[in-house]
Scaffold this motif. Sequence first.
Motif: not given
Length: 304
Positions: A113-135
């Motif tokens: 089990v490894s730590a990761s971060a929601v930063g995988i979705y990028g350093a940007m702003n926006g209203r979209a809700i990011c899920n694990e299936g996103m690039q």
Amino acid sequence: MRKNVLITGGTGFVGKHLTNLLVADGFSVSVLSRNKRTNTANVFYYTWDVEKQFIEEEAIRKADFVIHLAGANIGEKRWAKGRKAAILSSRERSAQLIYDSLLKWNKSIEAFVSASAVGIYGAMNGRAICNEGMQPANDFLGLTCQKWEAAASQFEKLGIRTVKIRTGLVIGKEDGFLKKIAPVFKLRLGSVLGSGKQYMPWIYVDDLCQIYLEAIKNPMMSGAYNAAITDNTTNESFSKILAKIYGYSIWLPNIPSFLIKIALGEMSKLILTGRRVSNEKLKQLGFQFQYENLETAIKTSLLL
């Protein structure tokens, strides 16, 4: 006999809380540390050196599970070229050391089990809700988290169940983000950062540790999971709640983005950008968050 969980980064903020939870739940814990420490009844310390690719053999041989928290703190120092390289390599190289050690000593474990971060979705702003299936994003944060997760994914080649915990901002007693900013707000000098509209996906440390425990115990967990509260918390709403807890309304103007950029350089993206994330994948497993109200979580963290 108690099953054993080997933790890297076990002496840090999350690691200490997690160690206590695992022992209370009936596991023994082995902690990898750069320096030798004194063992307790169900917590054993072993030395390792990632630079020299050394790890005590017994730590690997007795492990039934591995939780990989170790890695350079992404928000500790400015992102100079050398610091970026250290952030990228720290979790990769430490994961590689564990992987190579499992092969060397022909050892199998039940889950990695490894730590990761929601930063995988990028350093940007926006209203979209990011899920694990996103690039994943193609910026520094996104690429860093991709490499961390790729280092974890190699354990799947060994037939080991692998879980990646994409963590938001961790709130909790004794340490974490609040320890840095609460004194300023307590002095009634708190302020909103930048526009204040940037989202701040957060999680209370006890909930985060429960997610790691679930990842160990639940054979259905595999792949990536967002570990953050799905709400609309922004830097502005977070700041106003923290000021309210200390009994006042924010009176200072927002700190301009350009000043934060001057002070922190590229690392200012950690503060000035943020995405909303979905924790639905965890909830579909039946996981229940104990802290979904930010004000309650902050008060609990500050012991108020």
